[in-house]
Design a protein around this motif. Structure first.
Motif, PDB file in Angstrom:
ATOM      1  N   ARG A 265      -2.550  -1.366  -3.329  1.00 18.58           N
ATOM      2  CA  ARG A 265      -3.558  -0.345  -3.007  1.00 18.58           C
ATOM      3  C   ARG A 265      -2.860   1.013  -2.986  1.00 18.58           C
ATOM      4  NH1 ARG A 265      -7.144  -1.703   1.591  1.00 18.58           N
ATOM      5  NH2 ARG A 265      -8.334  -2.549  -0.135  1.00 18.58           N
ATOM      6  N   LEU A 266      -3.406   1.928  -3.762  1.00 19.47           N
ATOM      7  CA  LEU A 266      -2.962   3.315  -3.738  1.00 19.47           C
ATOM      8  C   LEU A 266      -4.023   4.104  -2.997  1.00 19.47           C
ATOM      9  CD1 LEU A 266      -1.946   3.667  -7.492  1.00 19.47           C
ATOM     10  CD2 LEU A 266      -0.481   3.059  -5.573  1.00 19.47           C
ATOM     11  N   THR A 267      -3.631   4.776  -1.932  1.00 16.48           N
ATOM     12  CA  THR A 267      -4.557   5.601  -1.171  1.00 16.48           C
ATOM     13  C   THR A 267      -4.178   7.053  -1.400  1.00 16.48           C
ATOM     14  OG1 THR A 267      -4.854   3.882   0.498  1.00 16.48           O
ATOM     15  CG2 THR A 267      -5.460   6.123   1.128  1.00 16.48           C
ATOM     16  N   PHE A 268      -5.084   7.799  -2.022  1.00 18.41           N
ATOM     17  CA  PHE A 268      -4.862   9.205  -2.316  1.00 18.41           C
ATOM     18  C   PHE A 268      -5.508  10.041  -1.225  1.00 18.41           C
ATOM     19  CE2 PHE A 268      -4.752   6.963  -6.346  1.00 18.41           C
ATOM     20  CZ  PHE A 268      -3.612   7.479  -6.949  1.00 18.41           C
TER      21      PHE A 268
ATOM     22  N   THR B  60     -10.296   6.214  -9.856  1.00 22.33           N
ATOM     23  CA  THR B  60     -10.753   6.529  -8.504  1.00 22.33           C
ATOM     24  C   THR B  60     -12.042   7.338  -8.539  1.00 22.33           C
ATOM     25  OG1 THR B  60      -9.632   8.672  -8.345  1.00 22.33           O
ATOM     26  CG2 THR B  60      -8.358   6.716  -7.700  1.00 22.33           C
TER      27      THR B  60
ATOM     28  N   LYS C 106       0.566   5.440   0.334  1.00 27.86           N
ATOM     29  CA  LYS C 106      -0.270   6.587   0.676  1.00 27.86           C
ATOM     30  C   LYS C 106       0.324   7.808  -0.006  1.00 27.86           C
ATOM     31  CE  LYS C 106      -2.132   4.574   4.733  1.00 27.86           C
ATOM     32  NZ  LYS C 106      -3.168   4.818   5.651  1.00 27.86           N
TER      33      LYS C 106
ATOM     34  N   GLU D 170       0.841  -1.187   0.000  1.00 25.84           N
ATOM     35  CA  GLU D 170       0.000   0.000   0.000  1.00 25.84           C
ATOM     36  C   GLU D 170       0.877   1.238   0.000  1.00 25.84           C
ATOM     37  OE1 GLU D 170      -3.802   2.102   2.200  1.00 25.84           O
ATOM     38  OE2 GLU D 170      -2.820   0.429   3.217  1.00 25.84           O
TER      39      GLU D 170
ATOM     40  N   GLN E  29     -10.351  11.270   0.837  1.00 28.71           N
ATOM     41  CA  GLN E  29      -9.548  10.065   0.612  1.00 28.71           C
ATOM     42  C   GLN E  29     -10.244   9.172  -0.410  1.00 28.71           C
ATOM     43  OE1 GLN E  29      -7.970   8.069   4.120  1.00 28.71           O
ATOM     44  NE2 GLN E  29      -8.497   6.096   3.239  1.00 28.71           N
ATOM     45  N   THR E  30      -9.456   8.584  -1.286  1.00 19.84           N
ATOM     46  CA  THR E  30      -9.977   7.620  -2.242  1.00 19.84           C
ATOM     47  C   THR E  30      -8.895   6.578  -2.505  1.00 19.84           C
ATOM     48  OG1 THR E  30     -11.098   7.344  -4.377  1.00 19.84           O
ATOM     49  CG2 THR E  30      -9.295   8.921  -4.310  1.00 19.84           C
ATOM     50  N   THR E  31      -9.300   5.377  -2.867  1.00 23.11           N
ATOM     51  CA  THR E  31      -8.322   4.313  -3.095  1.00 23.11           C
ATOM     52  C   THR E  31      -8.473   3.724  -4.489  1.00 23.11           C
ATOM     53  OG1 THR E  31      -9.785   2.640  -2.159  1.00 23.11           O
ATOM     54  CG2 THR E  31      -8.215   3.667  -0.658  1.00 23.11           C
ATOM     55  N   LEU E  32      -7.402   3.082  -4.898  1.00 23.45           N
ATOM     56  CA  LEU E  32      -7.360   2.403  -6.183  1.00 23.45           C
ATOM     57  C   LEU E  32      -6.642   1.079  -5.949  1.00 23.45           C
ATOM     58  CD1 LEU E  32      -6.512   4.263  -9.400  1.00 23.45           C
ATOM     59  CD2 LEU E  32      -5.618   2.015  -9.014  1.00 23.45           C
ATOM     60  N   ASP E  33      -7.288  -0.042  -6.231  1.00 23.88           N
ATOM     61  CA  ASP E  33      -6.725  -1.370  -6.024  1.00 23.88           C
ATOM     62  C   ASP E  33      -6.508  -2.061  -7.366  1.00 23.88           C
ATOM     63  OD1 ASP E  33      -6.813  -1.449  -3.108  1.00 23.88           O
ATOM     64  OD2 ASP E  33      -8.981  -1.557  -3.317  1.00 23.88           O
TER      65      ASP E  33
END
Length: 148
Positions: free
Chosen positions: A60-63, A102, A31, A29, A111-115
């Motif tokens: 997982r990318l958490t923006f 996203t 961030k 992951e 916050q938004t994520t991309l898996d």
């Protein structure tokens, strides 16, 4: 008949629980803070090198929205009709196609994520870029992930 239905329900619940457990625990992951100056790490330093992941890893990318609230509010007050200057959304591109996108990232949704799975469909690298016309667009197009 009731026993078969109970068995089907139990199997369904087991599958859903297994999927939820896997979705919550990626192998890797990152961030990433986002503002008009570009992509930054957790210490606020601009990211200028690619991320490296192994083929097959779940990523997982958490923006995280990192714009200054005062600037966002000032922009909103200037032109209530067009408040998209500080709204971002990102696409993950494999060089051949968009792999994932996203939800919008903004003052309201911070916050938004991309898996995704690294190397899926033979991809060796990915580019991440903002898909909206926004402040800082020229700095939000060069985040790279390399698969090795």
């Amino acid at each position: 008949m009731k026993r078969a239905l109970d068995l089907c329900i139990a199997v369904f619940i087991s599958v859903v629980c297994a999927l939820d457990a896997g979705a919550g625990n990626p192998d890797v992951e990152f961030k990433i803070k986002v503002n008009k100056d570009g992509f930054s790490d957790s210490n606020g330093r601009l990211i200028d090198a690619p991320f490296h992941v192994k083929k097959g890893e779940s990523v997982r990318l958490t923006f995280l929205f990192d714009e200054k609230t005062s600037e966002v509010l000032r922009d909103m007050m200037r032109n209530a009709q067009d408040q998209h200057g500080f709204v971002h959304a990102f696409a993950l591109h494999s060089g051949k196609e968009i792999v994932a996108e996203t939800q919008e990232l903004s003052l309201k949704s911070r916050q938004t994520t991309l898996d995704f799975t690294a190397g899926d469909k033979g991809a060796q690298s990915y580019k991440i870029y903002c898909t909206l016309m926004c402040f800082g667009m020229e700095h939000l197009h060069d985040l790279t992930i390399e698969v090795g």
